[in-house]
Design an enzyme around this catalytic site. Structure first.
Site, PDB file in Angstrom:
ATOM      1  CD  GLN A 147      -3.552  -4.741   6.186  1.00 15.14           C
ATOM      2  OE1 GLN A 147      -3.371  -3.781   5.451  1.00 15.14           O
ATOM      3  NE2 GLN A 147      -4.208  -5.815   5.784  1.00 15.14           N
ATOM      4  CG  ASP A 164     -10.111  -0.726   4.092  1.00 13.91           C
ATOM      5  OD1 ASP A 164      -9.823  -1.055   2.925  1.00 13.91           O
ATOM      6  OD2 ASP A 164      -9.446  -1.058   5.088  1.00 13.91           O
ATOM      7  CE  LYS A 203      -3.810  -2.543   1.891  1.00 12.38           C
ATOM      8  NZ  LYS A 203      -4.493  -3.117   3.032  1.00 12.38           N
TER       9      LYS A 203
END
Ligand code: NAP
Length: 283
Positions: free
Chosen positions: A97, A120, A53
């Site tokens: 995460q 997200d 990322k």
């Protein structure tokens, strides 16, 4: 005849190039998209995802911050960090995460992220918006699948679409996006009866199970489009999907693992981040 490989790596490079151009335009207007990635603990797979990322942020010209907390961090430490990032103007998007260590509640963390920075698209507000079809951010993995379908001129409209898996991050939003595109969608899971029969009726079959070689040729209609979301390790430690290689001979199009859905997921995260930067700046 062997299926056409749906090249997520190539499409991803193309989309990242487009995002970089958009970033340059935004920067000229004084706006720099910024992504904060939070990693709690030292899970090796999560470390790889976070590194990828960060690399994607660089490719897209973004500002990025990585915050690493120890595996022993408390929930309130993590929430404090999120609250600080929520109000930090340099940060357009926040990603924590997953999975998190057992002492931290995943739902509390997801709910703490400002929905406007929730790149997200896991926050209940954004999940609800996806449900009604009026969304700012698309969930990254399903959005990546939709871009791949579009790139290969595969229109879900009127098609029998079967999604194996009903997780909040893949299966459910995947089904919703296919439905928004007028597919006739069936969601299968571990309690589904006649799974083989249902899958064999699919024009578009999406596997998001998490089991290597789960989808076998008898589950696939000749000429079906097969999307493999799975990321598993086989006995030799090699990355493989949920779909067995023999399916290549039966499908018309198929995503490889690696190089299919995976790179697209991160690219969609970049797309959400630049969108967040625009929204936060009234653009
Ligand atoms: P998950 O939360 O474990 O969900 C798996 C789903 O598969 C569940 O809904 C489960 O049903 C269903 N399932 C399990 N065994 C089954 C069976 N025998 N028959 C039918 N359905 C079955 O996993 P996830 O987070 O959705 O991820 C799925 C896979 O995608 C994993 O390999 C993951 O690593 C991968 N992934 C890839 C990306 C990417 O970027 N490529 C992104 C995210 C995830 P129940 O609900 O009944 O338990």
């Amino acid at each position: 005849m062997s299926a056409i490989r749906m090249d997520g790596k190539a499409l991803s490079a193309k989309v990242r190039g487009q995002i970089l151009e958009q970033t340059e335009t935004l920067k000229a207007q004084g706006v720099v998209p910024g992504l904060a990635v939070i990693l709690v603990g030292d899970d090796p797979a999560s470390q790889i995802y976070v590194r990828n990322k960060e690399r994607a942020c660089l490719e897209c010209g973004f500002y990025s911050e990585k915050h690493v907390l120890p595996a022993t961090a408390s929930e309130s430490e993590l929430l404090d960090l999120i609250y600080r990032l929520n109000t930090n103007p340099k940060i357009s998007g926040i990603l924590c995460q997953l999975p998190l260590p057992a002492q931290i509640r995943e739902d509390a963390v997801i709910a703490a992220i400002d929905p406007k920075k929730d790149v997200d698209a896991f926050h209940p507000t954004n999940v609800g918006k996806i449900m009604i079809g009026d969304f700012d951010f698309l969930p990254c993995t399903p959005a990546g699948v939709m871009e791949l379908l579009d790139e290969y001129d595969i229109d879900p409209k009127g098609k029998q679409c079967v999604v194996i898996g009903r997780s909040n991050i893949v299966g459910k939003p995947m089904a919703m996006l296919l439905l928004h595109k007028h597919g006739t969608v069936t969601i299968c899971h571990s309690r589904t009866a006649n799974l083989q029969e249902i899958c064999a009726g699919a024009d578009i079959l999406v596997a998001a199970v998490g089991k290597a070689n789960f989808v076998t040729p008898d589950m696939v209609k000749p000429g079906a489009v097969v999307i493999d979301v799975g990321m598993n390790r086989n006995e030799d430690g090699k990355v493989c999907g949920d779909v067995g290689p023999a399916v290549m001979e039966k499908a018309s199009y198929m995503t490889p693992v690696p190089g299919g859905v995976g790179p697209m997921t991160i690219t969609m995260l970049m797309k959400n981040t630049i969108k967040a930067a625009r929204l936060q700046n009234g653009m």
